[in-house]
Design an enzyme around this catalytic site. Structure first.
Site, PDB file in Angstrom:
ATOM      1  N   HIS A  86       0.845  -1.190   0.000  1.00 42.78           N
ATOM      2  CA  HIS A  86       0.000   0.000   0.000  1.00 42.78           C
ATOM      3  C   HIS A  86       0.877   1.235   0.000  1.00 42.78           C
ATOM      4  O   HIS A  86       1.854   1.319   0.729  1.00 42.78           O
ATOM      5  CB  HIS A  86      -0.899   0.027   1.243  1.00 42.78           C
ATOM      6  CG  HIS A  86      -1.727   1.265   1.338  1.00 42.78           C
ATOM      7  ND1 HIS A  86      -2.854   1.450   0.562  1.00 42.78           N
ATOM      8  CD2 HIS A  86      -1.587   2.384   2.070  1.00 42.78           C
ATOM      9  CE1 HIS A  86      -3.366   2.644   0.835  1.00 42.78           C
ATOM     10  NE2 HIS A  86      -2.615   3.226   1.746  1.00 42.78           N
TER      11      HIS A  86
ATOM     12  N   ASP B 229     -15.541   2.465   7.905  1.00 44.05           N
ATOM     13  CA  ASP B 229     -14.482   3.407   7.557  1.00 44.05           C
ATOM     14  C   ASP B 229     -14.998   4.448   6.565  1.00 44.05           C
ATOM     15  O   ASP B 229     -14.703   5.636   6.702  1.00 44.05           O
ATOM     16  CB  ASP B 229     -13.270   2.683   6.974  1.00 44.05           C
ATOM     17  CG  ASP B 229     -12.236   3.680   6.458  1.00 44.05           C
ATOM     18  OD1 ASP B 229     -11.696   4.428   7.283  1.00 44.05           O
ATOM     19  OD2 ASP B 229     -12.007   3.728   5.242  1.00 44.05           O
TER      20      ASP B 229
ATOM     21  N   ARG C 164     -15.193  12.536   9.280  1.00 43.93           N
ATOM     22  CA  ARG C 164     -13.949  13.192   9.733  1.00 43.93           C
ATOM     23  C   ARG C 164     -13.576  14.330   8.809  1.00 43.93           C
ATOM     24  O   ARG C 164     -13.067  15.362   9.237  1.00 43.93           O
ATOM     25  CB  ARG C 164     -12.813  12.162   9.796  1.00 43.93           C
ATOM     26  CG  ARG C 164     -12.943  11.208  10.978  1.00 43.93           C
ATOM     27  CD  ARG C 164     -12.024   9.996  10.809  1.00 43.93           C
ATOM     28  NE  ARG C 164     -10.656  10.379  10.558  1.00 43.93           N
ATOM     29  CZ  ARG C 164      -9.793   9.678   9.799  1.00 43.93           C
ATOM     30  NH1 ARG C 164     -10.161   8.543   9.227  1.00 43.93           N
ATOM     31  NH2 ARG C 164      -8.566  10.114   9.627  1.00 43.93           N
TER      32      ARG C 164
ATOM     33  N   SER D  22      -7.812   3.392   9.696  1.00 47.15           N
ATOM     34  CA  SER D  22      -8.565   3.487   8.448  1.00 47.15           C
ATOM     35  C   SER D  22      -7.839   2.756   7.313  1.00 47.15           C
ATOM     36  O   SER D  22      -8.416   1.917   6.603  1.00 47.15           O
ATOM     37  CB  SER D  22      -8.756   4.976   8.111  1.00 47.15           C
ATOM     38  OG  SER D  22      -9.158   5.166   6.774  1.00 47.15           O
TER      39      SER D  22
ATOM     40  N   LYS E  57      -8.722  -1.353   5.618  1.00 43.59           N
ATOM     41  CA  LYS E  57      -9.008  -1.632   4.204  1.00 43.59           C
ATOM     42  C   LYS E  57      -8.106  -2.725   3.649  1.00 43.59           C
ATOM     43  O   LYS E  57      -8.529  -3.568   2.857  1.00 43.59           O
ATOM     44  CB  LYS E  57      -8.865  -0.339   3.387  1.00 43.59           C
ATOM     45  CG  LYS E  57     -10.065   0.599   3.619  1.00 43.59           C
ATOM     46  CD  LYS E  57      -9.950   1.904   2.852  1.00 43.59           C
ATOM     47  CE  LYS E  57      -9.151   2.916   3.609  1.00 43.59           C
ATOM     48  NZ  LYS E  57      -9.640   4.286   3.584  1.00 43.59           N
TER      49      LYS E  57
HETATM   50  N1  URA Z   1      -6.355   7.724   3.861  1.00 43.24           N
HETATM   51  C1  URA Z   1      -7.230   6.847   4.382  1.00 43.24           C
HETATM   52  O1  URA Z   1      -7.529   5.827   3.768  1.00 43.24           O
HETATM   53  N2  URA Z   1      -7.765   7.080   5.584  1.00 43.24           N
HETATM   54  C2  URA Z   1      -7.469   8.176   6.305  1.00 43.24           C
HETATM   55  O2  URA Z   1      -7.992   8.324   7.380  1.00 43.24           O
HETATM   56  C3  URA Z   1      -6.576   9.108   5.751  1.00 43.24           C
HETATM   57  C4  URA Z   1      -6.027   8.850   4.534  1.00 43.24           C
END
Ligand code: URA
Ligand code: CA
Length: 433
Positions: free
Chosen positions: A82, A161, A168, A183, A187
């Protein structure tokens, strides 16, 4: 349990229990907990932080809020990479076939997303016929046979999320290490990764502008991963100037092909070998990083990495002959040079602004319905630390319009030439715990 008690507890600086965190995430996903209470808790977390246990619990609660991809039918250790995102980041296009060619399975689920250029899928679609609309069974079969396949986002992954991230975004609580780390990690885990290699970018073209911020995020993610049973490591890499020379969709595919042939940009090659070596070690195909790097170098030298890219493209309907003839990729109508206005050393190429210039040419999306022009973008000829003579080309603009004065202006505004300067280090740090 009452949400208001959780908010007060966190506001007072106490740790939440795993069952309290699960209560919050379940309730919020179902709509039983309102946005105002969720945003209040996010703000309390922003100020009071979370300990390791809370972070792991939040990550796993978000994983469990939706579908989890089951890759157990794929043999071997599934290692996912990632990147926190950058400009001209061709890494995945090179890394995936490279590590697949030495036996590490890459089962990639990818999206399109917004940005200066398209996402991995958009870039790959510049190869005629290539598509990611494949059935799950076919996806698994391809990964088992050829170690690499890419499928479009399917299923309802981490809905908690999605909801919390949007909240957020409008409540001033994005920039919180425990919230960002959980977060991102949720994923990756929901997408089925057994082990995770993270490329955390730093610099003006990155989400984390300073090395200190990037390092804090990297440590947080590595600890979460290791605490929930996924081997995880991170590198901190520079994104103050674009990576490699190409920025654009088809242009980056061409750059990926050249890198797989061993004649790619030095920085991109170094990054790919560093991340790739870690994936090979996590995937159990080498004992040490040094051994893994040698195995990968050999796959580049003997052509097996490039060959794997070709097989992969063909497996998913693409014209594999592009690896021999990159002129088959979409080409922009005009190629316009950007001459240096003075002589000296390039000391700054502001990555995010150069990314914006490529978006102005049509290479990226601002909103999710925008069409992408796969052929356009930029090819840099100079990078930070390079000498340049007045009148020499800094970069070539690939455009389908001749009306590019604003693009040129943007580029000139964000490239600095001075009397002295030096190259930038690419990899700042490697973080394994
Ligand atoms: N990228 C994400 O996937 N989540 C966040 O909270 C910030 C950046
Ligand atoms: Ca690039």
């Amino acid at each position: 349990m009452r949400m208001v008690d959780l908010i007060e507890k966190k506001r007072n600086g106490e740790a939440l229990t795993t069952s309290e965190i699960e209560f919050f995430i379940k309730g919020y996903t179902k709509g039983e907990i309102p946005d105002y209470q969720a945003s209040s808790l996010a703000m309390a977390i922003f100020f009071q932080d979370m300990n390791d246990e809370e972070r792991a619990a939040l990550t796993m609660a978000m994983v469990q809020s939706g579908d989890v991809i089951n890759l157990s039918r794929i043999e071997g250790i599934k290692v996912d990479k990632h990147s926190t995102g950058g400009v001209g980041d061709t890494t995945t296009l090179v890394l995936a076939p490279l590590v697949a060619s030495v036996g590490v399975p890459v089962a990639k689920m990818s999206g399109r997303g917004l940005g200066h250029t398209g996402g991995t899928i958009d870039k790959l679609e510049s190869v005629s016929g290539f598509h990611v609309e494949i059935e799950e069974d076919q996806f698994i079969k391809l990964v088992n046979e050829d170690k690499l396949a890419v499928i479009g986002q399917t299923g309802n992954l981490t809905p908690a999320d999605k909801k919390l991230y949007s909240l957020r975004d409008v409540t001033g609580t994005v920039n919180s290490i425990p919230l960002i780390a959980s977060s991102i990690m949720s994923k990756k885990i929901a997408a089925g990764a057994d082990a995770i290699v993270l490329d955390v970018k730093t610099g003006n073209g990155a989400f984390m502008k300073t090395i200190e911020e990037a390092e804090a995020l990297a440590h947080a993610m590595v600890r979460i991963g290791n605490n929930v049973g996924r081997k995880t490591m991170a590198i901190i890499s520079d994104m103050s100037q674009p990576l490699g020379y190409a920025i654009g969709n088809a242009l980056e595919v061409k750059e990926a092909i050249e890198t797989l042939q061993g004649r790619g940009p030095e920085d991109l090659t170094e990054l790919v070998l560093t991340l790739g070596a870690q994936m090979v070690v996590f995937g159990g195909k080498a004992e040490s990083i040094d051994e893994a790097k040698q195995i990968l170098q050999k796959a580049i030298d003997d052509g097996s990495a490039l060959d794997r890219f070709k097989v992969f493209l063909e497996n998913q309907g693409g014209d594999g002959s592009v690896v021999e003839d990159t002129s088959k990729l979409p080409q922009a109508q005009y190629q316009i040079e950007l001459p240096a206005q003075t002589s000296g050393i390039v000391t700054e190429m502001i990555a995010n602004e150069i990314g914006v210039a490529s978006m102005m040419l049509g290479a990226g999306r601002q909103t999710k319905d925008d069409e992408i022009d796969l052929s356009v973008g930029l090819i840099l000829h100079k990078k930070v630390g390079d000498k340049v003579q007045q009148g020499e080309s800094l970069l070539t603009i690939h455009s389908n319009s001749q009306d590019i004065e604003q693009v040129k202006e943007k580029l000139y505004d964000n490239i600095t030439i001075s009397e002295s300067g030096q190259t930038l280090p690419l990899i700042h740090k490697v973080i394994t715990e």
